[in-house]
Scaffold this motif. Structure first.
Motif, PDB file in Angstrom:
ATOM      1  N   HIS A  22      -4.939   1.081  -3.349  1.00 55.31           N
ATOM      2  CA  HIS A  22      -5.072   2.071  -2.280  1.00 55.31           C
ATOM      3  C   HIS A  22      -6.439   1.950  -1.603  1.00 55.31           C
ATOM      4  CE1 HIS A  22      -5.644   5.962  -0.310  1.00 55.31           C
ATOM      5  NE2 HIS A  22      -4.329   5.945  -0.168  1.00 55.31           N
ATOM      6  N   SER A  23      -7.484   1.823  -2.396  1.00 58.45           N
ATOM      7  CA  SER A  23      -8.835   1.663  -1.835  1.00 58.45           C
ATOM      8  C   SER A  23      -8.923   0.400  -0.985  1.00 58.45           C
ATOM      9  CB  SER A  23      -9.876   1.600  -2.952  1.00 58.45           C
ATOM     10  OG  SER A  23      -9.938   2.809  -3.631  1.00 58.45           O
ATOM     11  N   HIS A  24      -8.301  -0.663  -1.469  1.00 57.44           N
ATOM     12  CA  HIS A  24      -8.295  -1.935  -0.742  1.00 57.44           C
ATOM     13  C   HIS A  24      -7.646  -1.767   0.636  1.00 57.44           C
ATOM     14  CE1 HIS A  24      -7.761  -6.245  -0.002  1.00 57.44           C
ATOM     15  NE2 HIS A  24      -6.480  -6.011   0.175  1.00 57.44           N
ATOM     16  N   TYR A  25      -6.478  -1.147   0.669  1.00 59.08           N
ATOM     17  CA  TYR A  25      -5.783  -0.953   1.946  1.00 59.08           C
ATOM     18  C   TYR A  25      -6.513   0.044   2.838  1.00 59.08           C
ATOM     19  CZ  TYR A  25      -1.739  -3.795   0.732  1.00 59.08           C
ATOM     20  OH  TYR A  25      -0.914  -4.838   0.408  1.00 59.08           O
ATOM     21  N   ASP A  26      -7.148   1.037   2.241  1.00 56.87           N
ATOM     22  CA  ASP A  26      -7.909   1.997   3.038  1.00 56.87           C
ATOM     23  C   ASP A  26      -9.091   1.298   3.717  1.00 56.87           C
ATOM     24  OD1 ASP A  26      -8.151   4.669   4.009  1.00 56.87           O
ATOM     25  OD2 ASP A  26      -9.877   4.946   2.664  1.00 56.87           O
ATOM     26  N   GLN A  27      -9.754   0.396   3.009  1.00 57.80           N
ATOM     27  CA  GLN A  27     -10.848  -0.384   3.608  1.00 57.80           C
ATOM     28  C   GLN A  27     -10.324  -1.265   4.736  1.00 57.80           C
ATOM     29  OE1 GLN A  27     -12.473  -2.504   0.267  1.00 57.80           O
ATOM     30  NE2 GLN A  27     -13.631  -0.733  -0.476  1.00 57.80           N
ATOM     31  N   GLN A  28      -9.158  -1.875   4.525  1.00 61.63           N
ATOM     32  CA  GLN A  28      -8.568  -2.703   5.578  1.00 61.63           C
ATOM     33  C   GLN A  28      -8.202  -1.857   6.800  1.00 61.63           C
ATOM     34  OE1 GLN A  28      -5.269  -5.043   4.122  1.00 61.63           O
ATOM     35  NE2 GLN A  28      -6.648  -6.701   3.531  1.00 61.63           N
ATOM     36  N   ARG A  29      -7.705  -0.655   6.556  1.00 66.51           N
ATOM     37  CA  ARG A  29      -7.370   0.240   7.680  1.00 66.51           C
ATOM     38  C   ARG A  29      -8.617   0.568   8.486  1.00 66.51           C
ATOM     39  NH1 ARG A  29      -8.101   5.094   9.051  1.00 66.51           N
ATOM     40  NH2 ARG A  29      -8.982   5.665   7.049  1.00 66.51           N
ATOM     41  N   GLN A  30      -9.700   0.859   7.797  1.00 65.84           N
ATOM     42  CA  GLN A  30     -10.959   1.163   8.488  1.00 65.84           C
ATOM     43  C   GLN A  30     -11.445  -0.039   9.297  1.00 65.84           C
ATOM     44  OE1 GLN A  30     -13.548   2.617   5.382  1.00 65.84           O
ATOM     45  NE2 GLN A  30     -12.312   4.447   5.074  1.00 65.84           N
ATOM     46  N   VAL A  56       3.439  -2.308  -7.263  1.00 63.92           N
ATOM     47  CA  VAL A  56       2.886  -2.582  -8.595  1.00 63.92           C
ATOM     48  C   VAL A  56       2.468  -4.055  -8.735  1.00 63.92           C
ATOM     49  CG1 VAL A  56       3.349  -2.567 -11.076  1.00 63.92           C
ATOM     50  CG2 VAL A  56       4.020  -0.615  -9.661  1.00 63.92           C
ATOM     51  N   PRO A  57       3.306  -5.023  -8.368  1.00 59.08           N
ATOM     52  CA  PRO A  57       2.843  -6.414  -8.459  1.00 59.08           C
ATOM     53  C   PRO A  57       1.607  -6.691  -7.584  1.00 59.08           C
ATOM     54  CG  PRO A  57       5.222  -6.373  -8.310  1.00 59.08           C
ATOM     55  CD  PRO A  57       4.748  -4.963  -8.064  1.00 59.08           C
ATOM     56  N   GLU A  58       1.539  -6.072  -6.400  1.00 64.24           N
ATOM     57  CA  GLU A  58       0.354  -6.240  -5.550  1.00 64.24           C
ATOM     58  C   GLU A  58      -0.879  -5.634  -6.209  1.00 64.24           C
ATOM     59  OE1 GLU A  58      -0.521  -7.757  -2.473  1.00 64.24           O
ATOM     60  OE2 GLU A  58       1.325  -8.799  -2.990  1.00 64.24           O
ATOM     61  N   ALA A  59      -0.705  -4.455  -6.804  1.00 62.21           N
ATOM     62  CA  ALA A  59      -1.816  -3.788  -7.490  1.00 62.21           C
ATOM     63  C   ALA A  59      -2.293  -4.633  -8.669  1.00 62.21           C
ATOM     64  CB  ALA A  59      -1.397  -2.399  -7.956  1.00 62.21           C
ATOM     65  N   VAL A  60      -1.364  -5.174  -9.426  1.00 65.96           N
ATOM     66  CA  VAL A  60      -1.714  -6.010 -10.583  1.00 65.96           C
ATOM     67  C   VAL A  60      -2.414  -7.289 -10.118  1.00 65.96           C
ATOM     68  CG1 VAL A  60      -0.725  -7.441 -12.427  1.00 65.96           C
ATOM     69  CG2 VAL A  60       0.041  -5.067 -12.125  1.00 65.96           C
ATOM     70  N   LYS A  61      -1.897  -7.900  -9.065  1.00 63.92           N
ATOM     71  CA  LYS A  61      -2.507  -9.126  -8.537  1.00 63.92           C
ATOM     72  C   LYS A  61      -3.954  -8.855  -8.107  1.00 63.92           C
ATOM     73  CE  LYS A  61      -1.361 -10.973  -4.481  1.00 63.92           C
ATOM     74  NZ  LYS A  61      -0.516 -11.615  -3.465  1.00 63.92           N
ATOM     75  N   LEU A  62      -4.196  -7.774  -7.397  1.00 60.94           N
ATOM     76  CA  LEU A  62      -5.546  -7.414  -6.964  1.00 60.94           C
ATOM     77  C   LEU A  62      -6.426  -7.085  -8.166  1.00 60.94           C
ATOM     78  CD1 LEU A  62      -7.467  -6.856  -4.566  1.00 60.94           C
ATOM     79  CD2 LEU A  62      -6.652  -4.479  -4.627  1.00 60.94           C
ATOM     80  N   TRP A  63      -5.865  -6.355  -9.135  1.00 61.37           N
ATOM     81  CA  TRP A  63      -6.596  -5.989 -10.356  1.00 61.37           C
ATOM     82  C   TRP A  63      -7.070  -7.244 -11.087  1.00 61.37           C
ATOM     83  CZ3 TRP A  63      -8.445  -1.443 -11.899  1.00 61.37           C
ATOM     84  CH2 TRP A  63      -8.776  -1.247 -13.238  1.00 61.37           C
ATOM     85  N   ARG A  64      -6.170  -8.204 -11.214  1.00 59.08           N
ATOM     86  CA  ARG A  64      -6.523  -9.458 -11.891  1.00 59.08           C
ATOM     87  C   ARG A  64      -7.532 -10.267 -11.079  1.00 59.08           C
ATOM     88  NH1 ARG A  64      -0.422 -10.725 -14.000  1.00 59.08           N
ATOM     89  NH2 ARG A  64      -0.706  -9.835 -16.074  1.00 59.08           N
ATOM     90  N   LYS A  65      -7.334 -10.304  -9.761  1.00 54.42           N
ATOM     91  CA  LYS A  65      -8.233 -11.060  -8.882  1.00 54.42           C
ATOM     92  C   LYS A  65      -9.656 -10.527  -8.979  1.00 54.42           C
ATOM     93  CE  LYS A  65      -8.878 -12.227  -4.021  1.00 54.42           C
ATOM     94  NZ  LYS A  65      -8.377 -11.972  -2.665  1.00 54.42           N
ATOM     95  N   ARG A  66      -9.783  -9.224  -9.054  1.00 51.37           N
ATOM     96  CA  ARG A  66     -11.106  -8.602  -9.136  1.00 51.37           C
ATOM     97  C   ARG A  66     -11.668  -8.666 -10.551  1.00 51.37           C
ATOM     98  NH1 ARG A  66     -10.620  -3.236  -5.278  1.00 51.37           N
ATOM     99  NH2 ARG A  66     -10.474  -4.392  -3.321  1.00 51.37           N
ATOM    100  N   GLY A  67     -10.846  -9.110 -11.500  1.00 47.87           N
ATOM    101  CA  GLY A  67     -11.308  -9.235 -12.882  1.00 47.87           C
ATOM    102  C   GLY A  67     -11.562  -7.901 -13.539  1.00 47.87           C
TER     103      GLY A  67
END
Length: 160
Positions: free
Chosen positions: A27-35, A116-127
């Motif tokens: 959600h934070s990621h998409y909110d930053q992209q929206r801004q 959920v898969p997008e959230a997990v992918k981002l979670w893993r990418k950010r370590g």
């Protein structure tokens, strides 16, 4: 009737916490992209991001209703509106058992199959999970649960 797999309460709480953190991060990621889209004046990009934010918030509404209500109330505050949930309704939705039920049936949440898969992918990418292989398996379980509405029947909460 199929046998339901058992998860301990501690394990389920950890899984719920992990799911909430990962979806919050998305959600934070998409909110930053929206801004950024607003700043760039790109209305098409902004519309796509707003649609994604809506889908993420549907998942947040079930996994973390207190956080969801705060997000929505903050957004609606500028227009003078607030969510219609009473304190009693919020307390009911925020109960751990209600949230665990939503987690175990996450595949029934509209759009969770991609959120959920997008959230997990981002979670893993950010370590965010570090080198924790147990968290890795639980992230895979979250994806598994979210992929199909019928998988909600595989797990059920048991009170002992």
């Amino acid at each position: 009737m199929t046998k339901a797999a058992l998860l301990t309460l501690d394990g389920t709480q950890y899984l719920l916490s992990l799911a909430s953190k990962a979806v919050h991060s998305l959600h934070s990621h998409y909110d930053q992209q929206r801004q950024m889209a607003v700043t760039a004046g790109d209305e098409d990009w902004e519309a796509k991001i707003v649609e994604n934010l809506y889908d993420v918030e549907l998942t947040l509404k079930e996994l973390d209703p207190v956080y969801w209500k705060e997000l929505v109330d903050k957004r609606l505050e500028s227009t003078g509106g607030f969510t219609s949930w009473t304190a009693t309704e919020l307390a009911r939705r925020a109960k751990l058992q209600t949230r665990i039920n939503a987690l175990l049936a996450i595949g029934r949440i509209p759009k969770a199959f991609w959120v959920v898969p997008e959230a997990v992918k981002l979670w893993r990418k950010r370590g965010a999970g570090g080198e924790d292989t147990e968290a890795d398996a639980e992230l895979d379980l979250l994806i598994f649960l979210s992929e199909n509405r019928k998988r909600a029947e595989l797990f059920c909460p048991v009170t002992v």
